[in-house]
Design an enzyme around this catalytic site. Structure first.
Site, mmCIF file in Angstrom:
data_model
loop_
_atom_site.group_PDB
_atom_site.id
_atom_site.type_symbol
_atom_site.label_atom_id
_atom_site.label_comp_id
_atom_site.label_asym_id
_atom_site.label_seq_id
_atom_site.Cartn_x
_atom_site.Cartn_y
_atom_site.Cartn_z
ATOM 1 N N GLU A 132 0.846 -1.188 0.000
ATOM 2 C CA GLU A 132 0.000 0.000 0.000
ATOM 3 C C GLU A 132 0.885 1.242 0.000
ATOM 4 O O GLU A 132 1.131 1.858 1.027
ATOM 5 C CB GLU A 132 -0.935 0.016 1.215
ATOM 6 C CG GLU A 132 -2.226 -0.764 1.040
ATOM 7 C CD GLU A 132 -2.020 -2.275 1.133
ATOM 8 O OE1 GLU A 132 -2.818 -3.012 0.538
ATOM 9 O OE2 GLU A 132 -1.044 -2.704 1.770
ATOM 10 N N SER A 133 1.402 1.581 -1.179
ATOM 11 C CA SER A 133 2.175 2.808 -1.444
ATOM 12 C C SER A 133 3.666 2.704 -1.130
ATOM 13 O O SER A 133 4.294 1.754 -1.564
ATOM 14 C CB SER A 133 1.519 4.025 -0.786
ATOM 15 O OG SER A 133 0.225 4.220 -1.317
ATOM 16 N N HIS A 192 1.246 6.805 -7.175
ATOM 17 C CA HIS A 192 0.379 5.678 -6.809
ATOM 18 C C HIS A 192 -0.977 5.853 -7.476
ATOM 19 O O HIS A 192 -1.532 6.956 -7.479
ATOM 20 C CB HIS A 192 0.242 5.590 -5.294
ATOM 21 C CG HIS A 192 1.565 5.452 -4.614
ATOM 22 N ND1 HIS A 192 2.271 4.278 -4.600
ATOM 23 C CD2 HIS A 192 2.333 6.359 -3.979
ATOM 24 C CE1 HIS A 192 3.416 4.459 -3.971
ATOM 25 N NE2 HIS A 192 3.478 5.715 -3.584
ATOM 26 N N SER A 208 2.106 1.257 -8.511
ATOM 27 C CA SER A 208 2.945 2.065 -7.634
ATOM 28 C C SER A 208 4.330 2.193 -8.234
ATOM 29 O O SER A 208 4.830 1.260 -8.879
ATOM 30 C CB SER A 208 3.065 1.430 -6.241
ATOM 31 O OG SER A 208 1.896 1.608 -5.490
ATOM 32 N N CYS A 250 -1.980 3.825 1.669
ATOM 33 C CA CYS A 250 -3.374 3.979 1.268
ATOM 34 C C CYS A 250 -4.204 2.835 1.840
ATOM 35 O O CYS A 250 -3.787 2.141 2.764
ATOM 36 C CB CYS A 250 -3.474 4.025 -0.251
ATOM 37 S SG CYS A 250 -2.734 2.580 -1.060
#
Length: 351
Positions: free
Chosen positions: A72-73, A261, A240, A87
């Site tokens: 997540e990022s 992203h 990403s 995120c």
């Protein structure tokens, strides 16, 4: 950036692309020059990410900065700056206490010099995990750790807005008198929503076989040239990338980076762009980003400290009532302990 952690609710698929961005600058009371955040072992960073509810996917570095692509990022670690951008339903603020312990134990830092926590308003806040469901919750947690913190909301609270928490104690002396104690720093961030469906289709496995193809087909590699790019295309969609400057190309004490992203699903499309690379024209970079992703609306934030080479460049944002097809609807300025901030919000002209 959509990943396998897509949220199921009422038979609908949803992923919160909006990121929570935590940036911390560390220092020592004794001026120990051997202190370095990059001394924290990889295993400890992986444990830290478990608290945040994400994991490390990939890694690239140059002489000044370590850049991690996360599920997540992203995470960036340089000598005395730690950046965590996540995120989905991640919980970055829950790792704060553990991070502070690791920085003292392994990196030799004893003090937090400055801190920034920011995010755009969520599309589905009710799906977040405590303390991230509400900005008041986040502020309460941060206040418990940092007694000199201050919270702000820029933009229209009932529409598109941007939250910020930073350390902002009352100045003891004129800001211009402390420029010799700080190093040049600046950050440009562009947060985009309502993106062009044809562009977003590039960031799906139906359109591209891998991240390299998506990077080239979209033109991401041309936004800021001469970067070492570490990119990842998720299954079935989402993208990403981290970029760091090639060694010796740009001399900066704490490393130059860019990161993008992408959550491409039409109902909740979202793209973020961020870089700390100094530029003679932020308008040029912003225009390249907009031409690449074609958002319906976007937020721009620019941080510059007193010795940033782009301090004057940032001021051009104040004059940009329009950028190509986009019209400015809001603009605000703030001055903090070490930094000046410009916030602006734009929407696309009606067709």
């Amino acid at each position: 950036m959509a990943s396998n952690e897509t949220i199921m609710s009422d038979s609908d698929q949803f992923f919160e692309g909006v990121e929570k961005l935590l940036e911390i600058w560390f220092s020592t009371s004794d001026g120990n020059d051997s202190s370095d955040l990059r001394k924290i072992p990889r295993s400890k960073l992986e444990s830290l990410m478990k608290i945040v509810r994400c994991e490390i996917i990939s890694f690239v570095q140059n002489e000044q900065i370590d850049a991690y692509v996360l599920s997540e990022s992203s995470m960036f670690i340089s000598k005395r700056r730690f950046i965590l951008k996540t995120c989905g339903t991640t919980t970055p603020l829950l790792c704060l206490q553990k991070l502070l312990l690791l920085t003292e134990q392994y990196a030799g830092f004893t003090e937090v010099e400055d801190l920034f926590y920011s995010r755009k308003n969520y599309k589905r806040p009710e799906l977040q995990v405590t303390p991230h469901q509400d900005f008041d919750q986040e502020v309460a947690l941060l206040d418990a750790v940092f007694p000199d913190g201050a919270a702000y909301c820029l933009g229209a609270v009932n529409r598109d807005c941007w939250y910020l928490y930073t350390l902002n104690p009352l100045p003891r002396r004129n800001r211009d008198s402390i420029v010799g104690d700080i190093e040049p720093d600046q950050t440009l961030e562009i947060l985009m929503t309502d993106l062009d469906p044809e562009v977003m289709a590039i960031f799906t496995k139906e359109e591209c076989l891998n991240a390299t193809e998506a990077t080239k087909k979209s033109g991401i590699d041309k936004i800021i040239p001469n970067m070492v790019i570490d990119d990842f295309l998720f299954e079935p969609c989402g993208y990403s990338m981290n970029g760091v400057t090639k060694n010796k190309l740009i001399e900066m004490t704490d490393g130059s980076y860019m990161t993008i992203h992408i959550t491409p699903e039409p109902d909740f499309s979202y793209v973020s762009f961020e870089t700390n690379i100094p530029s003679s024209s932020y308008k040029e970079i912003i225009t390249k980003v907009l031409d690449t992703f074609l958002p319906g609306k976007f937020t721009v934030t620019v941080f510059t400290n007193q010795v940033s080479p782009t301090k004057a460049t940032a001021q051009e944002i104040l004059c940009l009532n329009q950028i190509a097809k986009w019209d400015r609807r809001d603009i605000q300025q703030c001055s903090f302990k070490n930094y000046d901030l410009i916030y602006a919000f734009y929407t696309k002209f009606p067709s």
